[in-house]
Design a protein around this motif. Structure first.
Motif, PDB file in Angstrom:
ATOM      1  N   ILE A  39      -0.612  -9.916 -23.611  1.00 16.61           N
ATOM      2  CA  ILE A  39      -0.055  -9.638 -22.290  1.00 16.61           C
ATOM      3  C   ILE A  39      -0.539  -8.290 -21.774  1.00 16.61           C
ATOM      4  O   ILE A  39      -0.693  -8.083 -20.573  1.00 16.61           O
ATOM      5  CB  ILE A  39       1.488  -9.726 -22.325  1.00 16.61           C
ATOM      6  N   TYR A  40      -0.845  -7.364 -22.696  1.00 15.23           N
ATOM      7  CA  TYR A  40      -1.312  -6.041 -22.263  1.00 15.23           C
ATOM      8  C   TYR A  40      -2.612  -6.135 -21.481  1.00 15.23           C
ATOM      9  O   TYR A  40      -2.895  -5.308 -20.626  1.00 15.23           O
ATOM     10  CB  TYR A  40      -1.486  -5.122 -23.469  1.00 15.23           C
ATOM     11  N   VAL A  42      -3.333  -8.481 -19.365  1.00 19.10           N
ATOM     12  CA  VAL A  42      -2.934  -8.813 -17.995  1.00 19.10           C
ATOM     13  C   VAL A  42      -2.426  -7.561 -17.287  1.00 19.10           C
ATOM     14  O   VAL A  42      -2.780  -7.295 -16.137  1.00 19.10           O
ATOM     15  CB  VAL A  42      -1.845  -9.909 -17.991  1.00 19.10           C
ATOM     16  N   VAL A  43      -1.609  -6.791 -18.007  1.00 20.85           N
ATOM     17  CA  VAL A  43      -1.096  -5.550 -17.419  1.00 20.85           C
ATOM     18  C   VAL A  43      -2.262  -4.658 -17.010  1.00 20.85           C
ATOM     19  O   VAL A  43      -2.286  -4.108 -15.901  1.00 20.85           O
ATOM     20  CB  VAL A  43      -0.166  -4.827 -18.415  1.00 20.85           C
ATOM     21  N   VAL A  46      -4.007  -6.117 -13.850  1.00 19.17           N
ATOM     22  CA  VAL A  46      -3.243  -5.955 -12.609  1.00 19.17           C
ATOM     23  C   VAL A  46      -3.166  -4.483 -12.220  1.00 19.17           C
ATOM     24  O   VAL A  46      -3.297  -4.135 -11.046  1.00 19.17           O
ATOM     25  CB  VAL A  46      -1.835  -6.579 -12.754  1.00 19.17           C
ATOM     26  N   LEU A  47      -2.997  -3.606 -13.219  1.00 13.47           N
ATOM     27  CA  LEU A  47      -2.963  -2.177 -12.903  1.00 13.47           C
ATOM     28  C   LEU A  47      -4.288  -1.716 -12.305  1.00 13.47           C
ATOM     29  O   LEU A  47      -4.303  -0.924 -11.370  1.00 13.47           O
ATOM     30  CB  LEU A  47      -2.671  -1.367 -14.169  1.00 13.47           C
ATOM     31  N   LEU A  50      -4.343  -2.779  -8.753  1.00  9.31           N
ATOM     32  CA  LEU A  50      -3.402  -1.955  -7.988  1.00  9.31           C
ATOM     33  C   LEU A  50      -3.995  -0.569  -7.738  1.00  9.31           C
ATOM     34  O   LEU A  50      -3.956  -0.062  -6.610  1.00  9.31           O
ATOM     35  CB  LEU A  50      -2.097  -1.854  -8.774  1.00  9.31           C
ATOM     36  N   ILE A  54      -4.887   1.052  -4.147  1.00  8.33           N
ATOM     37  CA  ILE A  54      -4.228   2.286  -3.714  1.00  8.33           C
ATOM     38  C   ILE A  54      -5.262   3.366  -3.419  1.00  8.33           C
ATOM     39  O   ILE A  54      -5.129   4.110  -2.446  1.00  8.33           O
ATOM     40  CB  ILE A  54      -3.175   2.709  -4.764  1.00  8.33           C
ATOM     41  N   MET A  57      -6.414   2.691  -0.053  1.00  9.38           N
ATOM     42  CA  MET A  57      -5.416   3.113   0.937  1.00  9.38           C
ATOM     43  C   MET A  57      -5.467   4.621   1.144  1.00  9.38           C
ATOM     44  O   MET A  57      -5.424   5.111   2.275  1.00  9.38           O
ATOM     45  CB  MET A  57      -4.013   2.739   0.460  1.00  9.38           C
ATOM     46  N   VAL A  58      -5.558   5.350   0.034  1.00 11.44           N
ATOM     47  CA  VAL A  58      -5.583   6.814   0.122  1.00 11.44           C
ATOM     48  C   VAL A  58      -6.808   7.272   0.907  1.00 11.44           C
ATOM     49  O   VAL A  58      -6.732   8.152   1.762  1.00 11.44           O
ATOM     50  CB  VAL A  58      -5.578   7.423  -1.308  1.00 11.44           C
ATOM     51  N   LEU A  60      -8.468   5.564   3.184  1.00  8.60           N
ATOM     52  CA  LEU A  60      -8.253   5.239   4.601  1.00  8.60           C
ATOM     53  C   LEU A  60      -7.348   6.278   5.249  1.00  8.60           C
ATOM     54  O   LEU A  60      -7.625   6.767   6.350  1.00  8.60           O
ATOM     55  CB  LEU A  60      -7.574   3.882   4.716  1.00  8.60           C
ATOM     56  N   ASP A  61      -6.266   6.612   4.520  1.00 13.07           N
ATOM     57  CA  ASP A  61      -5.296   7.573   5.039  1.00 13.07           C
ATOM     58  C   ASP A  61      -5.995   8.896   5.337  1.00 13.07           C
ATOM     59  O   ASP A  61      -5.815   9.494   6.398  1.00 13.07           O
ATOM     60  CB  ASP A  61      -4.191   7.752   3.985  1.00 13.07           C
TER      61      ASP A  61
ATOM     62  N   MET B   1      -2.920  14.017   2.241  1.00 17.12           N
ATOM     63  CA  MET B   1      -2.359  12.840   2.943  1.00 17.12           C
ATOM     64  C   MET B   1      -1.195  13.266   3.825  1.00 17.12           C
ATOM     65  O   MET B   1      -0.488  14.209   3.521  1.00 17.12           O
ATOM     66  CB  MET B   1      -1.905  11.794   1.937  1.00 17.12           C
ATOM     67  N   VAL B  18       4.603  -3.243 -12.241  1.00 21.98           N
ATOM     68  CA  VAL B  18       3.608  -4.030 -12.976  1.00 21.98           C
ATOM     69  C   VAL B  18       3.829  -3.892 -14.475  1.00 21.98           C
ATOM     70  O   VAL B  18       3.884  -4.894 -15.203  1.00 21.98           O
ATOM     71  CB  VAL B  18       2.188  -3.586 -12.573  1.00 21.98           C
ATOM     72  N   PHE B  22       5.756  -6.965 -16.554  1.00 22.40           N
ATOM     73  CA  PHE B  22       5.109  -7.842 -17.527  1.00 22.40           C
ATOM     74  C   PHE B  22       5.661  -7.655 -18.924  1.00 22.40           C
ATOM     75  O   PHE B  22       5.638  -8.566 -19.739  1.00 22.40           O
ATOM     76  CB  PHE B  22       3.600  -7.612 -17.550  1.00 22.40           C
ATOM     77  N   TRP B 213       3.356   1.784   4.553  1.00 23.93           N
ATOM     78  CA  TRP B 213       2.157   2.631   4.506  1.00 23.93           C
ATOM     79  C   TRP B 213       1.008   1.962   5.278  1.00 23.93           C
ATOM     80  O   TRP B 213       0.366   2.581   6.138  1.00 23.93           O
ATOM     81  CB  TRP B 213       1.781   2.860   3.045  1.00 23.93           C
ATOM     82  N   LEU B 217      -0.709   3.332   8.799  1.00 22.69           N
ATOM     83  CA  LEU B 217      -2.153   3.580   8.939  1.00 22.69           C
ATOM     84  C   LEU B 217      -2.677   2.890  10.194  1.00 22.69           C
ATOM     85  O   LEU B 217      -3.424   3.467  10.987  1.00 22.69           O
ATOM     86  CB  LEU B 217      -2.912   3.055   7.722  1.00 22.69           C
TER      87      LEU B 217
END
Lengths: 71, 231
Positions: A39-40, A42-43, A46-47, A50, A54, A57-58, A60-61, B1, B18, B22, B213, B217
């Motif tokens: 399972i780790y 998968v973690v 996904v991390l 993510l 992010i 996003m940062v 773009l910001d 930011m 997350v 899990f 957020w 933006l």
């Protein structure tokens, strides 16, 4: 090379092969990534997604902040 | 930011979601099995959607009270991000349903007609379609003030449809979706175990903040564009 050294080398290789032989039964490694039905993994995946999103996003910001300053 | 503490909070909460989502302890239930962890993702999409639609309608009302076009831009972008979350909630729900509701002896697409008729899904689809119409209505009006005013009024109407169609309508009809029996869809005190609640609440906040957020933006970018057009 004297005979004593030869014998120790021979014994060393013998024990080495013994170790590998022992591992054949159950390859037990020190990796938690393979425990709990992996399972780790998968973690981690996904991390990673993510964190990637992010970071995007940062970025773009920051870009928009720069534009706001210019105006 | 720009004003970053809540953005950092969002990142931290999502990271926590997350990892704890899990690895945390969950009840062992038949059929659901490990998919119960979808609660932290699928359900949070809907919660984020509802909160963002609420922010959108508040801004629509603020526009109607002040006629400041800034609020119109706020309302639009919050609605768009809410729609995105709604679509994500819908598609994740489709995946989840096809492995838990579907008859395991038949291929998933054979059960589709049963699943697609589920009132909860239809309600959600109606709500989303109403909001699609909001965007179409907006973009079909040329005059800026008229566009803002009509879409603000429509936004209130759409919001008034949203909650009956996703909370009330599915409760009247039999549904496969959890939360059909007497209590509101998620009676968090009884339906969700304590070990799940400590992940679920932060997850809702985290996903919602992420949506906010994204919306901010887009708003800032649009405001910049408008400023350029004026000058």
């Amino acid at each position: 090379m004297n005979s004593a050294k030869k014998i120790t080398t021979l014994l060393a290789t013998f024990f080495l092969s013994l170790i590998t032989f022992a591992q054949d039964k159950k390859t037990e490694m020190a990796d938690m990534m393979k425990e709990n039905g992996r399972i780790y993994v998968v973690v981690a995946v996904v991390l990673t997604i993510l964190i990637g999103l992010i970071l995007y996003m940062v970025r773009l910001d920051k870009k928009i902040s720069r534009l706001e300053k210019e105006n | 930011m720009h004003k970053s503490w809540w953005k950092i909070a969002s990142i931290v909460l999502l990271g926590y979601t997350v990892v704890a989502g899990f690895l945390g302890e969950v009840p062992r239930l038949p059929l659901l099995q490990e998919t119960i962890r979808n609660l932290y993702f699928h359900v949070c999409m809907w919660f984020a959607m509802m909160i963002l639609f609420t922010v959108s309608v508040v801004n629509a009302v603020r526009y109607l009270r002040t006629f400041n076009l800034k609020y119109d831009i706020y309302a639009r972008h919050f609605a768009v991000v809410a729609i995105v979350f709604g679509l994500l909630g819908y598609s994740t729900g489709a995946i989840w349903a096809s492995y838990t509701w579907a008859d395991p002896n038949k291929p998933a697409y054979n059960s589709f007609s049963t699943i697609a008729r589920d009132p909860k899904l239809i309600g959600a689809a109606i709500a989303l379609l109403v909001y699609f119409a909001y965007l179409i209505l907006r973009d079909s009006i040329q005059d800026i003030d008229k566009k803002a005013r009509i879409s603000a009024v429509y936004n209130i109407f759409a919001y008034a449809i949203l909650f009956p169609s996703i909370w009330i309508l599915p409760r009247i009809l039999p549904s496969l979706h959890p939360g059909n029996e007497d209590n509101p869809a998620l009676d968090v005190k009884n339906d969700i175990s304590g070990s799940m609640r400590i992940v679920f609440y932060p997850a809702v906040i985290g996903w919602t903040l992420l949506g906010v957020w994204i919306a901010t933006l887009k708003i800032r970018f649009t405001l910049l564009k408008e400023k350029k057009m004026v000058s």
